[in-house]
Write a protein that holds these residues in place. Structure first.
Motif, PDB file in Angstrom:
ATOM      1  N   MET A 140     -55.523  77.996  16.568  1.00  0.00           N
ATOM      2  CA  MET A 140     -55.831  79.235  15.896  1.00  0.00           C
ATOM      3  C   MET A 140     -56.393  80.236  16.896  1.00  0.00           C
ATOM      4  N   TYR A 177     -56.767  83.983  18.744  1.00  0.00           N
ATOM      5  CA  TYR A 177     -56.628  85.412  18.479  1.00  0.00           C
ATOM      6  C   TYR A 177     -56.967  86.146  19.762  1.00  0.00           C
ATOM      7  N   LYS A 198     -53.266  74.787  22.152  1.00  0.00           N
ATOM      8  CA  LYS A 198     -53.001  76.135  21.628  1.00  0.00           C
ATOM      9  C   LYS A 198     -51.586  76.560  21.988  1.00  0.00           C
ATOM     10  N   SER A 199     -50.966  77.358  21.095  1.00  0.00           N
ATOM     11  CA  SER A 199     -49.612  77.826  21.342  1.00  0.00           C
ATOM     12  C   SER A 199     -49.390  79.176  20.667  1.00  0.00           C
ATOM     13  N   GLU A 200     -48.284  79.799  21.048  1.00  0.00           N
ATOM     14  CA  GLU A 200     -47.934  81.084  20.451  1.00  0.00           C
ATOM     15  C   GLU A 200     -47.661  80.951  18.955  1.00  0.00           C
ATOM     16  N   ASN A 201     -47.319  79.738  18.508  1.00  0.00           N
ATOM     17  CA  ASN A 201     -47.024  79.529  17.090  1.00  0.00           C
ATOM     18  C   ASN A 201     -48.186  79.918  16.187  1.00  0.00           C
ATOM     19  N   TRP A 202     -49.410  79.872  16.700  1.00  0.00           N
ATOM     20  CA  TRP A 202     -50.589  80.219  15.907  1.00  0.00           C
ATOM     21  C   TRP A 202     -51.315  81.443  16.452  1.00  0.00           C
ATOM     22  N   LEU A 203     -50.807  82.037  17.518  1.00  0.00           N
ATOM     23  CA  LEU A 203     -51.491  83.160  18.166  1.00  0.00           C
ATOM     24  C   LEU A 203     -51.311  84.460  17.398  1.00  0.00           C
ATOM     25  N   TRP A 242     -62.814  78.474  10.742  1.00  0.00           N
ATOM     26  CA  TRP A 242     -61.693  79.426  10.817  1.00  0.00           C
ATOM     27  C   TRP A 242     -60.911  79.299   9.518  1.00  0.00           C
ATOM     28  N   TRP A 297     -57.697  80.298   6.971  1.00  0.00           N
ATOM     29  CA  TRP A 297     -56.289  80.682   6.952  1.00  0.00           C
ATOM     30  C   TRP A 297     -55.664  80.180   5.660  1.00  0.00           C
ATOM     31  N   ASN A 298     -54.838  81.003   5.083  1.00  0.00           N
ATOM     32  CA  ASN A 298     -54.049  80.608   3.928  1.00  0.00           C
ATOM     33  C   ASN A 298     -54.915  80.147   2.760  1.00  0.00           C
ATOM     34  N   PHE A 354     -60.229  75.500   8.173  1.00  0.00           N
ATOM     35  CA  PHE A 354     -59.941  74.311   8.974  1.00  0.00           C
ATOM     36  C   PHE A 354     -61.226  73.564   9.228  1.00  0.00           C
TER      37      PHE A 354
END
Length: 114
Positions: free
Chosen positions: A1, A3, A34-39, A107, A109-110, A114
């Motif tokens: 997650m 930012y 961490k990855s761009e999928n959650w950035l 954090w 989300w949705n 988490f």
């Protein structure tokens, strides 16, 4: 997650925004897990900023927030990558870039945390 918020005195057109966003998406992988999928990335360009009492040089301030914790080495590698991206894409010298990190333990989300 993760930012990232990119705040700068420079103007960033749509093409540069896309390039910087993509490069930051690759760079975030320097933080394990961490990855761009959650950035999520935001941009604030044309900001009025002063450094060392002057606004003559272009400046950038990058906030990086992550869910959880990481190592000093990972942050060091990410700082090097971020300042390189900003220098390459916006011609801002690394000595005019601040990068700050915040580790978040809660954090949302949705509709949940988490």
């Amino acid at each position: 997650m993760p930012y990232m918020n990119v705040k700068t005195t420079a103007a960033i057109d749509a093409g540069k925004r896309e390039t910087i966003k993509s490069e930051l998406g690759k760079a975030i992988e320097l933080i394990p897990g961490k990855s761009e999928n959650w950035l999520m990335v935001s941009f604030e360009d044309n900001s009025i900023m002063y450094f060392k009492g002057s606004s003559e040089r272009p400046l950038a301030y990058i906030e990086v927030k992550i869910f959880g914790k990481s190592s000093k080495d990972a942050y060091e590698n990410l700082t090097k990558a971020i300042t390189g991206i900003i220098h390459k894409e916006l011609s801002i010298d690394p000595d005019c870039v601040y990068v700050i990190y915040e580790e978040i333990s809660n954090w949302g989300w949705n509709g949940t945390n988490f």
